[in-house]
Enzyme design. Structure first.
Site, short mmCIF file in Angstrom:
data_model
loop_
_atom_site.label_atom_id
_atom_site.label_comp_id
_atom_site.label_asym_id
_atom_site.label_seq_id
_atom_site.Cartn_x
_atom_site.Cartn_y
_atom_site.Cartn_z
CB THR A 196 -0.86 0.04 1.28
OG1 THR A 196 -1.63 -1.15 1.34
CG2 THR A 196 -1.78 1.24 1.33
N GLY B 118 -10.13 -4.10 2.12
CA GLY B 118 -9.60 -3.54 3.36
C GLY B 118 -10.05 -2.10 3.52
N GLY C 23 -6.10 -3.72 7.44
CA GLY C 23 -7.26 -2.91 7.10
C GLY C 23 -8.48 -3.17 7.96
C1 SD4 Z 1 -5.36 -3.52 3.44
N1 SD4 Z 1 -4.48 -1.56 4.52
O1 SD4 Z 1 -5.73 -3.97 2.37
C2 SD4 Z 1 -4.24 -2.49 3.44
C3 SD4 Z 1 -2.95 -3.19 3.53
C4 SD4 Z 1 -1.77 -2.32 3.75
O2 SD4 Z 1 0.51 -2.11 3.54
O3 SD4 Z 1 -1.82 -1.20 4.15
N2 SD4 Z 1 -0.61 -2.86 3.49
O4 SD4 Z 1 -5.78 -3.91 4.52
#
Ligand code: SD4
Length: 340
Positions: free
Chosen positions: A199, A229, A253
């Site tokens: 992300t 997420g 998330g």
């Molecule tokens: C999620 N928040 O899909 C994202 C994952 C994330 O670095 O931030 N990864 O839950």
């Protein structure tokens, strides 16, 4: 920070000078105090390259919204990290992408579970600007993207993702571990950190004081098909209120969603907290909910306020965030964290 009284009296003095002679005022006034504008911050070490992309827009006096789109596009296009089509797939072996964007006037757009499109952030912006909606998902989001002229990329895993997926298939266990340093199956990042961060979230303030934010992800690797997420959810992964500040999240998330993370951080800033204190309070809230399980996850927040101050905080060690402003240029900072 200048008090309201000081600000009013200095602006009154400035106006008085201007009333006498605009030319004299231009010479005698001290340079305007720079309070960190323009400014861009983003998550993880990949934020350095992304910030450089955003800075090209901000340094020319461009709009924060354009900067946060251009910035994360650098990461989406990189084959060197897990963001974008190079990311890890879901448990069916398919890469699905989520992204959202928000400007200084509460305009926002989002796409989720989008397949075969290189720049989900730009599709999210089109949703914001060219539809009456905020969010499009799955097939509908892809149809919209294609209708808007975005090419459909081949359905193919990057070599790193293919390797990671084959490894995962050996046990096929659904045990998501997000962003705890060195927990990933991917190669090391450009500046030595783990490169399994899937992300990037970015916040910017432009020279005119406009705030905007963006967030784009391939989501949790090997997730259940259809899982979303926080990242495409306005209020969880990202929130911007120009009068107060902007915040964004990365990490597990599901737990960011439980507290409407980014919105919570902005509301805490509205109550007077600094960006860092607001990020910390949101992390503490999640830690309290998780109890004994807090050590099994990572959550991290970044924030900037309307005055151009920035801050970040994480649940666990290892969260880096990149900052770029006119004074310090590029910096990679390590965020403080809760669990020692
Ligand atoms: C999620 N928040 O899909 C994202 C994952 C994330 O670095 O931030 N990864 O839950």
């Amino acid at each position: 920070m200048p008090t309201r009284r000081k600000f009013l009296s200095s602006s009154a003095a400035g106006l008085a000078t201007l009333a006498v002679s605009p030319a004299a005022a231009a010479i005698s006034l001290p340079p305007a105090p720079v309070v960190g504008k323009p400014l861009v911050i983003s998550t993880w070490d990949t934020g350095l390259a992304a910030n450089a992309g955003a800075w090209k827009v901000l340094s020319k006096g461009g709009r924060a919204l354009d900067a946060v789109e251009a910035g994360v596009m650098v990461t989406e296009a990189s084959q060197n990290c897990c963001v974008g089509l190079g990311g890890n797939p879901d448990r069916e072996g398919i890469v699905t992408l989520d992204a959202c964007i928000m400007d200084e006037q509460f305009n926002c757009g989002s796409v989720a579970a989008l397949e075969r499109i290189k720049h989900p952030i730009s599709v999210a912006r089109r949703v914001m600007e060219r539809t009456p909606h905020v969010m499009l998902v799955g097939e509908g989001a892809q149809q919209f993207a294609v209708a808007q002229g975005f090419p459909l990329e081949p359905q193919k895993l990057s070599p790193d993702a293919e390797k990671a997926y084959q490894e995962w298939l050996k046990t096929s266990q659904y045990k998501p571990v997000v962003n705890i340093e060195n927990s990933g199956t991917r190669t090391p990042g450009p500046v030595g950190g783990a490169n399994n961060h899937d992300t990037i979230a970015m916040l910017a303030q432009d020279a005119q004081g406009r705030l905007s934010g963006s967030c784009t992800t391939s989501g949790m690797g090997f997730k259940m098909r259809g899982r979303l997420g926080d990242s495409p959810l306005i209020g969880s992964g990202l929130f911007v209120d120009n009068a107060v500040g902007a915040a964004a999240a990365t990490g597990q998330g599901e737990d960011v969603i439980r507290i409407a993370g980014a919105h919570t951080v902005v509301e805490l800033m509205r109550q007077g907290m600094t960006p860092k204190a607001a990020c910390k309070a949101a992390v503490e809230r999640i830690a309290k909910i998780k109890g004994d399980k807090a050590r099994t996850i990572q959550v991290c927040f970044i924030a900037i306020n309307a005055q151009g101050q920035h801050g970040a905080f994480a649940l666990q060690k290892g969260f880096s965030y990149a900052v770029c402003d006119a004074q310090n240029q590029q910096q990679l900072l390590q965020a403080d964290f809760l669990l020692l």
